[in-house]
Design an enzyme around this catalytic site. Structure first.
Site, mmCIF file in Angstrom:
data_model
loop_
_atom_site.group_PDB
_atom_site.id
_atom_site.type_symbol
_atom_site.label_atom_id
_atom_site.label_comp_id
_atom_site.label_asym_id
_atom_site.label_seq_id
_atom_site.Cartn_x
_atom_site.Cartn_y
_atom_site.Cartn_z
ATOM 1 N N LYS A 33 109.855 32.107 33.526
ATOM 2 C CA LYS A 33 109.263 31.976 32.181
ATOM 3 C C LYS A 33 108.440 30.697 32.197
ATOM 4 C CE LYS A 33 109.293 30.419 28.467
ATOM 5 N NZ LYS A 33 108.130 29.618 27.969
ATOM 6 N N GLU B 130 116.534 19.566 35.303
ATOM 7 C CA GLU B 130 115.680 18.441 35.701
ATOM 8 C C GLU B 130 114.958 18.006 34.423
ATOM 9 O OE1 GLU B 130 113.225 16.146 36.152
ATOM 10 O OE2 GLU B 130 111.890 17.518 37.242
ATOM 11 N N CYS C 2 107.615 13.816 35.239
ATOM 12 C CA CYS C 2 109.020 13.479 34.992
ATOM 13 C C CYS C 2 109.406 12.195 35.711
ATOM 14 C CB CYS C 2 109.916 14.635 35.406
ATOM 15 S SG CYS C 2 109.552 15.256 37.037
ATOM 16 N N GLU D 142 111.395 8.495 27.027
ATOM 17 C CA GLU D 142 110.288 9.072 27.783
ATOM 18 C C GLU D 142 109.107 9.292 26.832
ATOM 19 O OE1 GLU D 142 110.869 13.119 29.387
ATOM 20 O OE2 GLU D 142 110.220 12.267 31.304
HETATM 21 P P1 NAD Z 1 110.432 21.823 26.510
HETATM 22 O O1 NAD Z 1 111.591 21.282 27.273
HETATM 23 O O2 NAD Z 1 110.707 22.319 25.144
HETATM 24 O O3 NAD Z 1 109.750 23.016 27.345
HETATM 25 C C1 NAD Z 1 109.938 23.224 28.727
HETATM 26 C C2 NAD Z 1 110.108 24.712 28.973
HETATM 27 O O4 NAD Z 1 111.265 25.159 28.278
HETATM 28 C C3 NAD Z 1 108.957 25.586 28.483
HETATM 29 O O5 NAD Z 1 108.772 26.666 29.369
HETATM 30 C C4 NAD Z 1 109.485 26.113 27.159
HETATM 31 O O6 NAD Z 1 108.896 27.331 26.776
HETATM 32 C C5 NAD Z 1 110.951 26.300 27.478
HETATM 33 N N1 NAD Z 1 111.858 26.319 26.328
HETATM 34 C C6 NAD Z 1 111.699 25.723 25.131
HETATM 35 N N2 NAD Z 1 112.749 25.984 24.335
HETATM 36 C C7 NAD Z 1 113.609 26.743 25.050
HETATM 37 C C8 NAD Z 1 114.884 27.319 24.779
HETATM 38 N N3 NAD Z 1 115.496 27.167 23.621
HETATM 39 N N4 NAD Z 1 115.486 28.029 25.746
HETATM 40 C C9 NAD Z 1 114.896 28.190 26.957
HETATM 41 N N5 NAD Z 1 113.678 27.686 27.253
HETATM 42 C C10 NAD Z 1 113.045 26.966 26.320
HETATM 43 O O7 NAD Z 1 109.323 20.707 26.533
HETATM 44 P P2 NAD Z 1 108.049 20.532 25.563
HETATM 45 O O8 NAD Z 1 108.431 20.733 24.142
HETATM 46 O O9 NAD Z 1 106.964 21.378 26.097
HETATM 47 O O10 NAD Z 1 107.720 18.996 25.808
HETATM 48 C C11 NAD Z 1 108.425 18.019 25.068
HETATM 49 C C12 NAD Z 1 108.801 16.817 25.900
HETATM 50 O O11 NAD Z 1 109.583 17.230 27.016
HETATM 51 C C13 NAD Z 1 107.646 16.075 26.531
HETATM 52 O O12 NAD Z 1 107.070 15.176 25.639
HETATM 53 C C14 NAD Z 1 108.312 15.393 27.692
HETATM 54 O O13 NAD Z 1 108.913 14.188 27.278
HETATM 55 C C15 NAD Z 1 109.400 16.358 28.107
HETATM 56 N N6 NAD Z 1 109.006 17.182 29.293
HETATM 57 C C16 NAD Z 1 109.609 16.901 30.477
HETATM 58 C C17 NAD Z 1 109.229 17.607 31.607
HETATM 59 C C18 NAD Z 1 109.830 17.312 32.964
HETATM 60 O O14 NAD Z 1 109.181 17.540 33.986
HETATM 61 N N7 NAD Z 1 111.057 16.859 33.031
HETATM 62 C C19 NAD Z 1 108.262 18.599 31.534
HETATM 63 C C20 NAD Z 1 107.694 18.898 30.296
HETATM 64 C C21 NAD Z 1 108.090 18.172 29.181
#
Ligand code: NAD
Length: 482
Positions: free
Chosen positions: A176, A251, A285, A384
């Site tokens: 996904k 992660e 990250c 972060e």
């Molecule tokens: P997020 O964690 O919400 O999204 C990451 C992934 O998780 C996406 O594919 C999203 O569709 C999915 N997702 C969201 N809600 C979910 C749920 N309930 N169940 C399963 N999957 C779900 O991140 P975001 O909202 O896009 O970004 C917000 C913050 O997250 C950023 O500002 C950053 O600080 C952090 N981030 C970290 C990483 C990393 O590499 N560790 C990557 C992206 C974002």
């Protein structure tokens, strides 16, 4: 452009016909749309993966020998190399990253598939000494069907490091991608089918996280979850996994320190410190977002950094500047709000970079920002940001450096800059994180190097052979032969 899911080696329309707009972060305009995954779409993808594996690993993917799996994976790696320019272009326009960064990501993706292709037939169990009359052995088996929730910052690389390891171990995958960055992974699924993966071995369902993502992680047909993203969403995923006792790898990012001692080679450290925070516009990250500098060289290093920050430019991906735009409006507004709060709290901006004149005002451009004398307890030194913002602070001695470095909820990566060999090892051992880099930061990617966090940075390891083991279940077989 209107993209469907990719399930069982074929394009598959959204069962409820709904879609999500794809926005170009360089100008805020629409590039097209992707399918908004429904429960039925998720069910179809999981069913396809289960069929590929088979009830007793007798499906078209499940019954392949390790060597055969490795050959398919290697063909796919070659195809990625052949299509690298196209994949990089898709990734750059979807995420806003510069073309050169996207090309490096495509190269790393190919490398993951090469590495794990070669590892398929090196994955074996052991025989164990036991009581007389027994022969005891362990075998490494795949979990079955693995779910992969991929974020938007490095779609290709994160797909590579989790999906390649899972496929190599013999699992079938349902991916996904992030709703903000799905294009490259859809194209990769198509290329995988052409490379010879059995139908259902690799499926991509697009959609929102709280819908398709949540349904996938709660799905009874999923045997392992690999999640990369925010701490908050990681908790939701872990809760969903716990309800079914499903293994999960998280992660979740970090607030990684770069620690510079007064005997360090500052000329070598400076470009690495800059790159660690401007790479992918800070949306990494493992970004080196905190800079801890021994007081006697603090002003000298900060002056040199300010000179460099002054020249840093953010602009359209095709110009290949230091940074492209941030991925979306939400991330852009979040970074702006964090910076406004810091300034209101009296934190000093030492230098800002520039936005290139060709960057349109409707794009999500954030210039690099160097903050100095940031109090360790302030949220800007603790949380972060996921933007090109470096928080610098001084320290007096080794003990204080370690205390500050370890003093956040995160623990992903750390950089240590010193010429003192004993101190290199002493500090590396005291840091609470998953990777320590001495006199470098990131070791140029390192597909072979196990990666992952402690504390709120998550658990489980990706990359290297360690990740492969995580995608297996160890079974013990004891034979009584008398
Ligand atoms: P997020 O964690 O919400 O999204 C990451 C992934 O998780 C996406 O594919 C999203 O569709 C999915 N997702 C969201 N809600 C979910 C749920 N309930 N169940 C399963 N999957 C779900 O991140 P975001 O909202 O896009 O970004 C917000 C913050 O997250 C950023 O500002 C950053 O600080 C952090 N981030 C970290 C990483 C990393 O590499 N560790 C990557 C992206 C974002």
């Amino acid at each position: 452009m209107k993209k469907q899911h990719f399930i069982a080696n074929a394009w598959s329309a959204a069962s409820e016909g709904e879609s999500i707009p794809v926005i170009d972060p360089s100008n805020g305009c629409s590039l097209g749309e992707i399918a908004r995954g429904s429960r039925r779409d998720v069910d179809a993808a999981v069913a396809a993966a289960r069929a590929a594996i088979g009830e007793t690993f007798d499906g078209p993917w499940g019954r392949l020998s390790a060597c055969q799996r490795g050959r398919v994976m290697y063909r796919f790696a070659q195809s990625i190399i052949a299509h690298a320019a196209e994949l990089a272009e898709l990734e750059a326009c979807d995420t806003g990253k510069s073309t050169k960064t996207a090309r490096a990501d495509a190269a790393a993706l190919a490398r993951y598939f090469e590495y794990y292709a070669g590892a398929c037939d090196k994955l074996h169990g052991e025989t164990l000494p036991y009581e007389a009359g027994y022969m005891v052995m362990t075998v490494r088996e795949p979990h079955g069907v693995t779910a992969h929730i991929v974020p938007w910052n490095y779609p290709m690389q994160i797909f590579g490091r989790t999906v390649a390891a899972s496929l190599a171990a013999g699992n079938a995958c349902v991916v996904k991608p992030a709703e903000d960055a799905s294009l490259s992974l859809l194209r990769l699924a198509e290329l995988a089918a052409e490379a010879g993966f059995a139908p259902g071995a690799l499926n991509v369902v697009t959609g929102y996280g709280h819908e398709a993502g949540a349904w996938l992680t709660a799905h009874a047909g999923i045997d392992h979850i690999s999640f990369t993203g925010s701490t908050v969403t990681g908790r939701l995923v872990a809760e969903a996994a716990a309800r079914r006792h499903c293994p999960v790898t998280l992660e979740l990012g970090g607030k990684s320190p770069q620690i510079v001692f007064d005997d360090a080679d500052l000329d070598a450290a400076l470009p690495a410190i800059v790159n660690a925070i401007v790479q992918n516009a800070g949306q990494t990250c493992s970004a080196g977002s905190r800079l801890l500098v021994q007081r006697s060289v603090y002003e000298k290093l900060l002056d040199a950094l300010a000179d460099r920050f002054r020249t840093l430019q953010s602009g359209p991906p095709a110009l290949d500047l230091d940074m492209g735009p941030l991925v979306n409006r939400r991330q852009y507004e979040q970074v702006k709000a964090i910076l406004a709060r810091a300034e209101a709290d009296g934190i000093r901006v030492m230098m800002r970079g520039r936005i290139h004149p060709q960057a349109t005002s409707s794009g999500f451009y954030q210039e690099a920002v160097l903050l100095r004398d940031v109090p360790h307890e302030h949220s800007i030194a603790q949380e972060e940001i996921f933007g090109p913002v470096l928080a610098a602070m001084p320290f007096d001695d080794e003990e204080e450096a370690v205390r500050l470095a370890n003093g956040t909820d995160y623990g992903l990566v750390a950089g240590v800059w010193t010429r003192d060999g004993a101190r290199q090892l002493r500090v590396a051992r005291k840091l609470r994180c998953g990777q320590v880099f001495v006199n470098n930061y990131g070791a140029a990617g390192g597909v072979e190097l196990p990666f992952g966090g402690v504390k709120s940075s998550g658990h489980g390891r990706e990359k290297g052979f360690e990740a492969l083991l995580g995608f297996t279940v160890l079974k013990t077989i004891a034979v009584r032969h008398g």
